[in-house]
Design a protein around this motif. Sequence first.
Motif, PDB file in Angstrom:
ATOM      1  N   HIS A  25       0.853  -1.187   0.000  1.00  0.00           N
ATOM      2  CA  HIS A  25       0.000   0.000   0.000  1.00  0.00           C
ATOM      3  C   HIS A  25       0.885   1.232   0.000  1.00  0.00           C
ATOM      4  N   GLN A  26       0.522   2.211  -0.830  1.00  0.00           N
ATOM      5  CA  GLN A  26       1.299   3.441  -0.904  1.00  0.00           C
ATOM      6  C   GLN A  26       0.416   4.626  -0.511  1.00  0.00           C
ATOM      7  N   SER A  27       0.874   5.373   0.487  1.00  0.00           N
ATOM      8  CA  SER A  27       0.127   6.530   0.954  1.00  0.00           C
ATOM      9  C   SER A  27       0.278   7.689  -0.029  1.00  0.00           C
ATOM     10  N   GLN A  28      -0.492   8.754   0.183  1.00  0.00           N
ATOM     11  CA  GLN A  28      -0.409   9.914  -0.697  1.00  0.00           C
ATOM     12  C   GLN A  28       0.968  10.564  -0.641  1.00  0.00           C
ATOM     13  N   SER A  29       1.663  10.383   0.481  1.00  0.00           N
ATOM     14  CA  SER A  29       3.007  10.942   0.613  1.00  0.00           C
ATOM     15  C   SER A  29       4.058  10.096  -0.073  1.00  0.00           C
ATOM     16  N   GLY A  30       3.643   8.912  -0.572  1.00  0.00           N
ATOM     17  CA  GLY A  30       4.561   8.031  -1.281  1.00  0.00           C
ATOM     18  C   GLY A  30       5.139   6.912  -0.439  1.00  0.00           C
ATOM     19  N   GLU A  31       4.818   6.887   0.858  1.00  0.00           N
ATOM     20  CA  GLU A  31       5.354   5.857   1.748  1.00  0.00           C
ATOM     21  C   GLU A  31       4.717   4.502   1.456  1.00  0.00           C
ATOM     22  N   ILE A  32       5.561   3.485   1.261  1.00  0.00           N
ATOM     23  CA  ILE A  32       5.081   2.144   0.955  1.00  0.00           C
ATOM     24  C   ILE A  32       5.067   1.290   2.220  1.00  0.00           C
ATOM     25  N   LYS A  33       3.943   0.595   2.421  1.00  0.00           N
ATOM     26  CA  LYS A  33       3.809  -0.326   3.543  1.00  0.00           C
ATOM     27  C   LYS A  33       3.542  -1.737   3.012  1.00  0.00           C
ATOM     28  N   VAL A  34       3.996  -2.721   3.769  1.00  0.00           N
ATOM     29  CA  VAL A  34       3.881  -4.131   3.391  1.00  0.00           C
ATOM     30  C   VAL A  34       3.108  -4.861   4.481  1.00  0.00           C
ATOM     31  N   PHE A  35       2.238  -5.794   4.079  1.00  0.00           N
ATOM     32  CA  PHE A  35       1.460  -6.549   5.063  1.00  0.00           C
ATOM     33  C   PHE A  35       2.235  -7.770   5.530  1.00  0.00           C
ATOM     34  N   LEU A  36       2.365  -7.899   6.846  1.00  0.00           N
ATOM     35  CA  LEU A  36       2.960  -9.075   7.472  1.00  0.00           C
ATOM     36  C   LEU A  36       2.043  -9.569   8.577  1.00  0.00           C
ATOM     37  N   ALA A  37       2.030 -10.861   8.781  1.00  0.00           N
ATOM     38  CA  ALA A  37       1.275 -11.456   9.878  1.00  0.00           C
ATOM     39  C   ALA A  37       2.085 -12.598  10.478  1.00  0.00           C
ATOM     40  N   GLN A  38       1.713 -12.990  11.686  1.00  0.00           N
ATOM     41  CA  GLN A  38       2.442 -14.046  12.381  1.00  0.00           C
ATOM     42  C   GLN A  38       1.714 -15.373  12.266  1.00  0.00           C
ATOM     43  N   ARG A  39       2.445 -16.406  11.890  1.00  0.00           N
ATOM     44  CA  ARG A  39       1.868 -17.747  11.846  1.00  0.00           C
ATOM     45  C   ARG A  39       1.595 -18.252  13.255  1.00  0.00           C
ATOM     46  N   SER A  40       0.629 -19.142  13.355  1.00  0.00           N
ATOM     47  CA  SER A  40       0.278 -19.714  14.652  1.00  0.00           C
ATOM     48  C   SER A  40       1.481 -20.416  15.283  1.00  0.00           C
ATOM     49  N   GLU A  41       1.608 -20.296  16.591  1.00  0.00           N
ATOM     50  CA  GLU A  41       2.666 -20.996  17.317  1.00  0.00           C
ATOM     51  C   GLU A  41       2.451 -22.509  17.277  1.00  0.00           C
ATOM     52  N   GLN A  42       1.229 -22.935  16.973  1.00  0.00           N
ATOM     53  CA  GLN A  42       0.913 -24.368  16.894  1.00  0.00           C
ATOM     54  C   GLN A  42       1.116 -24.934  15.488  1.00  0.00           C
ATOM     55  N   SER A  43       1.492 -24.086  14.562  1.00  0.00           N
ATOM     56  CA  SER A  43       1.673 -24.551  13.195  1.00  0.00           C
ATOM     57  C   SER A  43       2.836 -25.539  13.112  1.00  0.00           C
ATOM     58  N   GLU A 193      -6.580 -17.900  13.196  1.00  0.00           N
ATOM     59  CA  GLU A 193      -6.476 -19.358  13.259  1.00  0.00           C
ATOM     60  C   GLU A 193      -5.090 -19.769  12.762  1.00  0.00           C
ATOM     61  N   GLU A 194      -4.821 -19.457  11.497  1.00  0.00           N
ATOM     62  CA  GLU A 194      -3.485 -19.702  10.949  1.00  0.00           C
ATOM     63  C   GLU A 194      -2.588 -18.486  11.108  1.00  0.00           C
ATOM     64  N   MET A 195      -3.199 -17.296  11.023  1.00  0.00           N
ATOM     65  CA  MET A 195      -2.434 -16.048  11.015  1.00  0.00           C
ATOM     66  C   MET A 195      -2.947 -15.116  12.110  1.00  0.00           C
ATOM     67  N   PHE A 196      -1.989 -14.415  12.759  1.00  0.00           N
ATOM     68  CA  PHE A 196      -2.334 -13.516  13.859  1.00  0.00           C
ATOM     69  C   PHE A 196      -1.580 -12.187  13.693  1.00  0.00           C
ATOM     70  N   PHE A 197      -2.101 -11.145  14.346  1.00  0.00           N
ATOM     71  CA  PHE A 197      -1.398  -9.861  14.491  1.00  0.00           C
ATOM     72  C   PHE A 197      -0.936  -9.288  13.154  1.00  0.00           C
ATOM     73  N   GLY A 198      -1.793  -9.360  12.156  1.00  0.00           N
ATOM     74  CA  GLY A 198      -1.426  -8.833  10.853  1.00  0.00           C
ATOM     75  C   GLY A 198      -1.575  -7.324  10.768  1.00  0.00           C
ATOM     76  N   SER A 199      -0.665  -6.678  10.054  1.00  0.00           N
ATOM     77  CA  SER A 199      -0.755  -5.231   9.861  1.00  0.00           C
ATOM     78  C   SER A 199       0.159  -4.799   8.721  1.00  0.00           C
ATOM     79  N   PHE A 200      -0.132  -3.601   8.181  1.00  0.00           N
ATOM     80  CA  PHE A 200       0.733  -2.990   7.188  1.00  0.00           C
ATOM     81  C   PHE A 200       1.820  -2.202   7.911  1.00  0.00           C
ATOM     82  N   LEU A 201       3.067  -2.468   7.545  1.00  0.00           N
ATOM     83  CA  LEU A 201       4.203  -1.826   8.190  1.00  0.00           C
ATOM     84  C   LEU A 201       5.141  -1.252   7.140  1.00  0.00           C
ATOM     85  N   THR A 202       5.810  -0.163   7.474  1.00  0.00           N
ATOM     86  CA  THR A 202       6.832   0.357   6.556  1.00  0.00           C
ATOM     87  C   THR A 202       8.019  -0.600   6.579  1.00  0.00           C
TER      88      THR A 202
END
Length: 306
Positions: A25-43, A193-202
Amino acid sequence: MFFDPNVSKESAKKPILAATIVLLHQSQSGEIKVFLAQRSEQSKFMPGAHVFPGGKVEDDDNILCDRVRIFHNQLLQTHLHPIEFFNFETINPNALIVAAIRESFEEIGLLFVVDENGHPVQKDFSQHRIKIRNKAISFADFLKTEQLFIDAGHLQYFSRWVTPFQEKKRFDAHFFLAHVSEEQFTQAKTDNEEMFFGSFLTLEDIFLMYEKQNLILMPPTLKTLDQLVQISQNKKIEDFFHQIWHQPHLPIQPFPVINKNLSLLLPNNACFPHEKSTEESQKYYCNALGKNSFLLLEDGKWLLKE
């Protein structure tokens, strides 16, 4: 990672075909963010690792190949052509696109679809997502019932990672980049369930968190983020996609070297044991992979090294 030094290429396990979607995702200011999430600890596979959405190509993904559309973006339409040239014997390459978008919907609720006329469809399909997760309906039946088509107009094929043949569980993973709209940016939500704590981060925040050991990144994820840093600076996402369209996208299969610590040599490393090397392939690997040419496992953490 579990490497068996006694395994030969001839006796290696066949890799599982997989697709990964890197949401940008790219903001109007041009900053690019990427989505990451954490896999389950039970995976069973990579428990607790921070990853992009993705997973193996399912049998049903093959039957949806004719529902892939690239209607509404003529610039990005040309970027999917390299996919057609991959020589799969048993699978239509469009199944990779289906798998990437299906996984995006199942794991974080982002669905890239259009109607039969190519118009983007923005509806609340959260209940359908739950039913698909619970296997009450299939993704294929959902698309057909709702008269939806896979929207590949915002995707760009990026890279192909093949697990070293010495490893016990292997994947042939195809990475796509996807341009996320402002509306989709606010809709992404992990399934918990499989993925937790997902967010867009720079990218800057991701590497800062990784340095502080607040993230677990495996080699393909870490190197992909490194590539994004190198080629996304001061660019619009559309220009970024146009730049990487010209690359041939050769497979990246790291070569493990075990001394005091485990290292993974990348194909742009001078010591990488290429079976066949051409001027074109060397140029691609150097341009695509940049200056960091191997990964070192130190105290349980992968480090990028030149």
